[in-house]
Design a protein around this motif. Structure first.
Motif, PDB file in Angstrom:
ATOM      1  N   PHE A 118      49.372  52.806  44.869  1.00 15.44           N
ATOM      2  CA  PHE A 118      48.242  52.721  45.797  1.00 15.44           C
ATOM      3  C   PHE A 118      47.020  53.383  45.180  1.00 15.44           C
ATOM      4  O   PHE A 118      47.095  54.499  44.652  1.00 15.44           O
ATOM      5  CB  PHE A 118      48.600  53.394  47.126  1.00 15.44           C
ATOM      6  CG  PHE A 118      49.715  52.702  47.855  1.00 15.44           C
ATOM      7  CD1 PHE A 118      49.445  51.665  48.742  1.00 15.44           C
ATOM      8  CD2 PHE A 118      51.037  53.063  47.634  1.00 15.44           C
ATOM      9  CE1 PHE A 118      50.466  51.012  49.406  1.00 15.44           C
ATOM     10  CE2 PHE A 118      52.065  52.416  48.297  1.00 15.44           C
ATOM     11  CZ  PHE A 118      51.779  51.387  49.180  1.00 15.44           C
ATOM     12  N   MET A 119      45.881  52.692  45.234  1.00 14.09           N
ATOM     13  CA  MET A 119      44.663  53.168  44.593  1.00 14.09           C
ATOM     14  C   MET A 119      43.482  53.021  45.531  1.00 14.09           C
ATOM     15  O   MET A 119      43.519  52.251  46.503  1.00 14.09           O
ATOM     16  CB  MET A 119      44.424  52.374  43.300  1.00 14.09           C
ATOM     17  CG  MET A 119      45.589  52.422  42.316  1.00 14.09           C
ATOM     18  SD  MET A 119      45.267  51.479  40.808  1.00 14.09           S
ATOM     19  CE  MET A 119      43.914  52.424  40.116  1.00 14.09           C
ATOM     20  N   ASP A 120      42.419  53.783  45.229  1.00 16.79           N
ATOM     21  CA  ASP A 120      41.180  53.668  45.998  1.00 16.79           C
ATOM     22  C   ASP A 120      40.456  52.372  45.679  1.00 16.79           C
ATOM     23  O   ASP A 120      39.799  51.772  46.536  1.00 16.79           O
ATOM     24  CB  ASP A 120      40.272  54.858  45.718  1.00 16.79           C
ATOM     25  CG  ASP A 120      40.851  56.160  46.249  1.00 16.79           C
ATOM     26  OD1 ASP A 120      40.699  57.193  45.578  1.00 16.79           O
ATOM     27  OD2 ASP A 120      41.483  56.121  47.331  1.00 16.79           O
ATOM     28  N   SER A 121      40.558  51.942  44.406  1.00 14.63           N
ATOM     29  CA  SER A 121      39.952  50.682  43.967  1.00 14.63           C
ATOM     30  C   SER A 121      40.671  50.227  42.710  1.00 14.63           C
ATOM     31  O   SER A 121      41.301  51.025  42.018  1.00 14.63           O
ATOM     32  CB  SER A 121      38.454  50.861  43.685  1.00 14.63           C
ATOM     33  OG  SER A 121      38.259  51.804  42.640  1.00 14.63           O
ATOM     34  N   LEU A 122      40.569  48.932  42.425  1.00 11.62           N
ATOM     35  CA  LEU A 122      41.210  48.388  41.236  1.00 11.62           C
ATOM     36  C   LEU A 122      40.172  48.174  40.143  1.00 11.62           C
ATOM     37  O   LEU A 122      39.052  47.725  40.410  1.00 11.62           O
ATOM     38  CB  LEU A 122      41.899  47.060  41.569  1.00 11.62           C
ATOM     39  CG  LEU A 122      43.018  47.131  42.625  1.00 11.62           C
ATOM     40  CD1 LEU A 122      43.625  45.746  42.828  1.00 11.62           C
ATOM     41  CD2 LEU A 122      44.092  48.120  42.220  1.00 11.62           C
ATOM     42  N   PRO A 123      40.527  48.472  38.893  1.00 13.08           N
ATOM     43  CA  PRO A 123      39.566  48.334  37.797  1.00 13.08           C
ATOM     44  C   PRO A 123      39.231  46.877  37.519  1.00 13.08           C
ATOM     45  O   PRO A 123      40.089  45.997  37.607  1.00 13.08           O
ATOM     46  CB  PRO A 123      40.296  48.971  36.612  1.00 13.08           C
ATOM     47  CG  PRO A 123      41.751  48.845  36.941  1.00 13.08           C
ATOM     48  CD  PRO A 123      41.840  48.968  38.431  1.00 13.08           C
TER      49      PRO A 123
END
Length: 512
Positions: free
Chosen positions: A477-482
């Motif tokens: 789970f991430m804040d945003s994807l690169p």
């Protein structure tokens, strides 16, 4: 019917009493005469049910003698055998059945409870693995039977479904010619003989279970031992009990095997060579066999081509680590760059294959078929290189396909389903290296603002649409994807994050 099509009948005439198939779990034996008579009986029963040339016959079963019954019965009457992957979900299987529209479907008794919704399909359903099925196999009429169908080498015999880049399965149509030539090519190039015995523990709905060693050995008059669910300790027991000489496993199966006490204590006196296929094989596995003085080598294939395409002398594997060898006797291979120029030595390009063992077309998918062939060459989509001695190495894949435990998973399919979850804002799926599975399906997820979701809930959601092996074993789970500079998902960066999870906001992992 041309003589070379019904080669099982010819084999039964030449070596009627030789052992053809053994069920490892029940210790049941069938010789070639019995195997052929079963096929005759099933062919006659299928015709009595109205099955005609070109009709599809589907089978949903664990590894079982019925695979051979239906393949060879189909060969006799010109039908098309369609083995079904029991690891798929009901929805996925229904999609395949709608695509190939079989006139009759066999479901093994051990799978009927789980797959009972398939019984609502409009096709005729019959049970496999019970007394009634055995009665179908024991009513052969005149063995000098004659069928009125004009069956040719170019006619389809088998259709195996494989995934597409969008996750939609494609039916790979294999003709009488492609299956026979793959068998002859394997026998001649690998020096198989009637004294060889193999254990088929790879699922027989895969081309590796049917066409890698099983069909070639039956063509040659050898013995095929079939076993269902893979257990490394049982596999070692069967290899010794039935005096197997050659076997094909995927790297995950070998990984499980070499870590057993039974492996460390076994010398496998009858084994000539262990083969690995389905995914790149870690060097650790090579070393485990070499340390015991056992011959081990790797191969390369795909459902659309054989699947056998290369041969390497096991004595050369030490010198050519990771090589799949040289093209087999009856096929040719080249490596092509994007400019349609052939690659030089040690230069990476796409692997192209040509030979009579290649598939004829994708079922009802002319666009995919035409994009797979170029000037008679099968364009595999896999990247390879060749050294100055002519040995080939598979170095990667043009597509983003993940191979986990020998199964193909296409990220876009998993992404589409996960992105439909109401709490998920963004998702990207890649394969991460794994010692046991080769690769594990990994999902990178951005949740909608203030949303929370439990891992078990995600897994359950995936199970509604996806086969078990497609469900991610790892969720990050991430804040945003690169993203790349053009706004595309940066999967190279995601792989780095997956290998070094401290870069991410939160990691939940579920491993089998």
């Amino acid at each position: 019917m041309r003589w070379e099509i019904d080669w099982l009948e010819n084999r039964a005439r030449i070596t009627p009493d030789a052992q053809a198939v053994i069920d490892a779990e029940t210790n049941t034996f069938w010789n070639y005469e019995q195997l052929n008579n079963r096929a005759i009986s099933i062919a006659q029963w299928l015709k009595s049910q109205g099955v005609k040339k070109g009709d599809r016959i589907a089978l949903l079963a664990p590894n079982h003698i019925s695979y051979f019954d239906l393949i060879f019965a189909s060969q006799k009457i010109g039908a098309i055998f369609v083995p079904l992957n029991w690891r798929l979900s009901i929805n996925e299987l229904n999609d395949i059945l709608l695509d190939c529209s079989p006139v009759i479907i066999g479901i093994h008794v051990n799978l009927k409870d789980h797959f009972s919704p398939l019984c609502a399909h409009s096709s005729l359903i019959f049970s496999v693995g019970d007394e009634e099925f055995e009665s179908f196999t024991s009513n052969a009429g005149d063995c000098n039977h004659h069928y009125d169908e004009d069956i040719n080498m170019d006619d389809p015999l088998m259709m195996i479904y494989t995934g597409g880049t969008t996750g939609k399965p494609k039916g790979v149509v294999l003709s009488n010619q492609s299956i026979l030539w793959n068998g002859m090519n394997t026998v001649l190039s690998w020096n198989l003989s009637s004294k060889d015995v193999t254990l088929t523990n790879i699922p027989m709905f895969h081309t590796g279970g049917l066409n890698a060693l099983s069909i070639p050995l039956l063509l040659m008059g050898g013995t095929v031992v079939i076993a269902d669910q893979y257990d490394p300790k049982k596999a070692i027991q069967y290899l010794k009990q039935f005096k197997c000489t050659i076997v094909l496993f995927i790297p995950t199966m070998y990984h499980m095997m070499i870590h057993t006490e039974e492996f460390s204590q076994s010398d496998f006196p009858n084994m000539k060579v262990f083969l690995s296929g389905g995914a790149p094989c870690p060097l650790e596995i090579y070393e485990a066999f070499w340390s015991k003085g056992l011959q081990f080598k790797e191969g390369y294939g795909l459902t659309e081509a054989g699947p056998n395409n290369f041969y390497i002398d096991p004595n050369k594997t030490h010198l050519k680590k990771g090589s799949v060898g040289k093209p087999m006797l009856l096929n040719t291979v080249k490596i092509m760059k994007n400019n349609l120029q052939e690659a030089a030595y040690d230069e990476v390009g796409e692997l192209w294959i040509k030979g009579n063992h290649c598939f004829s077309h994708y079922w009802k998918n002319g666009e995919a078929t035409s994009s797979t062939f170029y000037d008679g060459w099968l364009c595999t989509g896999d990247l390879a290189k060749k050294d100055s001695d002519g040995y080939f190495y598979i170095v990667g894949r043009k597509k983003d396909m993940i191979i986990t435990g020998g199964e193909n998973v296409y990220p876009l399919e998993v992404e589409h389903w996960l992105s439909s979850h109401p709490l998920i804002d963004e998702v990207s799926v890649i394969g991460l290296p794994d010692e046991k599975w080769g690769e594990i399906v990994t999902a990178f997820i951005v949740l909608k603002t203030t949303s929370l979701i439990e891992l078990d809930e995600l897994k359950e959601y995936c199970s509604y649409k996806l086969g078990k092996y497609k469900i991610p074993k790892k969720f990050i789970f991430m804040d945003s994807l690169p993203k790349t500079h053009v706004g595309k998902m940066d999967k190279r960066a995601l792989k780095e994050i997956g290998i070094h999870p401290s870069h991410s906001k939160k990691v939940n992992t579920n491993k089998d």
